[in-house]
Design a protein around this motif. Sequence first.
Motif, PDB file in Angstrom:
ATOM      1  N   VAL A   1      39.429  37.799  34.858  1.00 21.95           N
ATOM      2  CA  VAL A   1      39.629  38.223  33.289  1.00 21.95           C
ATOM      3  C   VAL A   1      39.575  37.047  32.622  1.00 21.95           C
ATOM      4  O   VAL A   1      39.046  36.698  31.482  1.00 21.95           O
ATOM      5  CB  VAL A   1      40.599  39.119  33.104  1.00 21.95           C
ATOM      6  CG1 VAL A   1      41.411  39.881  31.351  1.00 21.95           C
ATOM      7  CG2 VAL A   1      40.513  40.034  33.617  1.00 21.95           C
ATOM      8  N   GLU A   2      40.435  36.281  32.498  1.00 20.61           N
ATOM      9  CA  GLU A   2      40.854  34.925  31.500  1.00 20.61           C
ATOM     10  C   GLU A   2      40.283  34.107  31.261  1.00 20.61           C
ATOM     11  O   GLU A   2      39.493  33.221  30.444  1.00 20.61           O
ATOM     12  CB  GLU A   2      41.857  34.298  32.501  1.00 20.61           C
ATOM     13  CG  GLU A   2      43.565  34.851  31.565  1.00 20.61           C
ATOM     14  CD  GLU A   2      44.824  34.223  32.296  1.00 20.61           C
ATOM     15  OE1 GLU A   2      44.934  34.044  33.589  1.00 20.61           O
ATOM     16  OE2 GLU A   2      45.869  34.731  31.831  1.00 20.61           O
TER      17      GLU A   2
ATOM     18  N   ILE B   1      38.103  45.470  42.380  1.00 19.81           N
ATOM     19  CA  ILE B   1      39.050  46.027  41.801  1.00 19.81           C
ATOM     20  C   ILE B   1      39.000  47.130  42.854  1.00 19.81           C
ATOM     21  O   ILE B   1      39.502  47.378  43.441  1.00 19.81           O
ATOM     22  CB  ILE B   1      39.070  46.961  40.079  1.00 19.81           C
ATOM     23  CG1 ILE B   1      40.079  45.646  39.402  1.00 19.81           C
ATOM     24  CG2 ILE B   1      40.119  48.297  40.023  1.00 19.81           C
ATOM     25  CD1 ILE B   1      39.533  46.259  38.545  1.00 19.81           C
TER      26      ILE B   1
ATOM     27  N   ILE C   1      42.239  38.656  40.341  1.00 17.77           N
ATOM     28  CA  ILE C   1      41.315  39.496  38.269  1.00 17.77           C
ATOM     29  C   ILE C   1      42.072  38.985  37.745  1.00 17.77           C
ATOM     30  O   ILE C   1      41.552  38.981  36.363  1.00 17.77           O
ATOM     31  CB  ILE C   1      41.822  40.668  39.117  1.00 17.77           C
ATOM     32  CG1 ILE C   1      41.631  41.805  40.728  1.00 17.77           C
ATOM     33  CG2 ILE C   1      41.030  41.537  37.938  1.00 17.77           C
ATOM     34  CD1 ILE C   1      41.284  42.853  40.444  1.00 17.77           C
ATOM     35  N   GLN C   2      43.274  38.021  37.203  1.00 17.14           N
ATOM     36  CA  GLN C   2      43.625  38.155  36.513  1.00 17.14           C
ATOM     37  C   GLN C   2      42.666  36.761  35.571  1.00 17.14           C
ATOM     38  O   GLN C   2      42.735  36.047  34.709  1.00 17.14           O
ATOM     39  CB  GLN C   2      45.616  37.853  36.664  1.00 17.14           C
ATOM     40  CG  GLN C   2      46.363  39.654  36.870  1.00 17.14           C
ATOM     41  CD  GLN C   2      47.834  38.740  36.337  1.00 17.14           C
ATOM     42  OE1 GLN C   2      48.092  37.427  36.477  1.00 17.14           O
ATOM     43  NE2 GLN C   2      48.643  39.961  37.828  1.00 17.14           N
TER      44      GLN C   2
ATOM     45  N   VAL D   1      45.452  40.827  43.011  1.00 14.30           N
ATOM     46  CA  VAL D   1      45.452  41.400  41.540  1.00 14.30           C
ATOM     47  C   VAL D   1      45.605  40.389  41.138  1.00 14.30           C
ATOM     48  O   VAL D   1      44.889  39.915  39.826  1.00 14.30           O
ATOM     49  CB  VAL D   1      46.697  41.790  41.974  1.00 14.30           C
ATOM     50  CG1 VAL D   1      47.097  42.584  40.118  1.00 14.30           C
ATOM     51  CG2 VAL D   1      47.097  43.247  42.255  1.00 14.30           C
ATOM     52  N   ARG D   2      46.260  39.039  41.185  1.00 14.63           N
ATOM     53  CA  ARG D   2      46.029  37.933  40.311  1.00 14.63           C
ATOM     54  C   ARG D   2      44.869  37.388  40.066  1.00 14.63           C
ATOM     55  O   ARG D   2      44.792  36.305  39.307  1.00 14.63           O
ATOM     56  CB  ARG D   2      47.152  36.567  40.886  1.00 14.63           C
ATOM     57  CG  ARG D   2      48.547  36.698  40.775  1.00 14.63           C
ATOM     58  CD  ARG D   2      49.712  34.869  40.673  1.00 14.63           C
ATOM     59  NE  ARG D   2      49.762  35.453  42.179  1.00 14.63           N
ATOM     60  CZ  ARG D   2      50.491  35.835  43.104  1.00 14.63           C
ATOM     61  NH1 ARG D   2      51.301  36.069  42.824  1.00 14.63           N
ATOM     62  NH2 ARG D   2      50.513  35.211  44.608  1.00 14.63           N
TER      63      ARG D   2
ATOM     64  N   ILE E   1      34.274  41.662  38.449  1.00 18.73           N
ATOM     65  CA  ILE E   1      35.892  42.046  38.162  1.00 18.73           C
ATOM     66  C   ILE E   1      35.533  43.493  38.900  1.00 18.73           C
ATOM     67  O   ILE E   1      36.329  43.677  39.944  1.00 18.73           O
ATOM     68  CB  ILE E   1      36.276  42.167  36.681  1.00 18.73           C
ATOM     69  CG1 ILE E   1      36.204  41.048  36.103  1.00 18.73           C
ATOM     70  CG2 ILE E   1      37.205  42.604  37.386  1.00 18.73           C
ATOM     71  CD1 ILE E   1      37.300  41.031  35.204  1.00 18.73           C
TER      72      ILE E   1
END
Lengths: 100, 100, 100, 100
Positions: free
Chosen positions: A39-40, A52, A35-36, A32-33, A48
């Motif tokens: 996105v950034e 997920i 994916i953050q 999950v981190r 992405i």
Amino acid sequence: MDQFLHDHPITPRTDAEKQGVVNRLKRIEGQVRGIQKMVEEDRYCVDILVQISAINAALKKVGFQVAERHVKHCVSHAVKSGEGEASIDELMEVLKRLSK
Amino acid sequence: MDQFLHDHPITPRTDAEKQGVVNRLKRIEGQVRGIQKMVEEDRYCVDILVQISAINAALKKVGFQVAERHVKHCVSHAVKSGEGEASIDELMEVLKRLSK
Amino acid sequence: MDQFLHDHPITPRTDAEKQGVVNRLKRIEGQVRGIQKMVEEDRYCVDILVQISAINAALKKVGFQVAERHVKHCVSHAVKSGEGEASIDELMEVLKRLSK
Amino acid sequence: MDQFLHDHPITPRTDAEKQGVVNRLKRIEGQVRGIQKMVEEDRYCVDILVQISAINAALKKVGFQVAERHVKHCVSHAVKSGEGEASIDELMEVLKRLSK
């Protein structure tokens, strides 16, 4: 089913069992981190989405692992104690949620 | 579709967009950590399963949010550039994964 | 998007396309009848559940086939006509339903 | 678990139970035929997808109904006979399929 059953599993998880599930969850937390960060860094949407999907699959796996143990211990205990009906209704309810 | 499209979305995400998705993911990360604690405290299986379902639902929501933006920007751009076919095949592939 | 789009696909399905989808649906219809027989013959629950899973998988496949054509024709047409936004919102809505 | 268990449920379904499930399946069969007609009449893709989602939901409902009865009768019987392990493994396997 008495109140105790709703706070803890009927057979306490062993340390090895806890560690197994927690390790899987730590991996998922890391994903999950990840994916953050994607996105950034404005990474490609499809990459992405693939990540997920991978997390969803991993979470479902943990879910079924927890559910299997629940049926083998808590539900089985309830069935043997003549309280199977309520325990199975509760099980089906949560399985429906999990399958959404 | 040229290589660039596969590294980044065609329209860069705005800071507000990034923040929105990252915030949702941070909440999900917190929920995953919450389940680890529940396992360590040997909490009732069904309560853990309810939390796992909630995370799966939250992740799917983020997934559809990312997918929607992808169709509105990347796929739409590809369609207008006459490269819709490949972009839509890629989209359908990832949607199938997401729906599992 | 004008009303016509909501009654028919923007590009009419060819006879071959219709036949392909209808054939899949006829097989699914036969499978559903097969399960009725299994229930009437009081067959083992797990065997019935395996069949139900098979039908769900087959239906999802038809769904994605229809969705893919929809994106390649109707949504792409809408995007090129500057009406992509509404068409994509409608698409995402139905994909969410399909993934439940 | 002896072979008999794999051919029939441990408690035979009553006529009322059979009728209930068969009626639901007949409705689903009718819905599948309805989609065939929609395809033949070249109806709008999204309307077809909404119908497919409805059938999937109805099928899942039947699946969970069959699964619940399976746990309340077959699995519970196996648990009481000391054969719970194999029966629960079989159950989890089919639930994973059903949740895909």
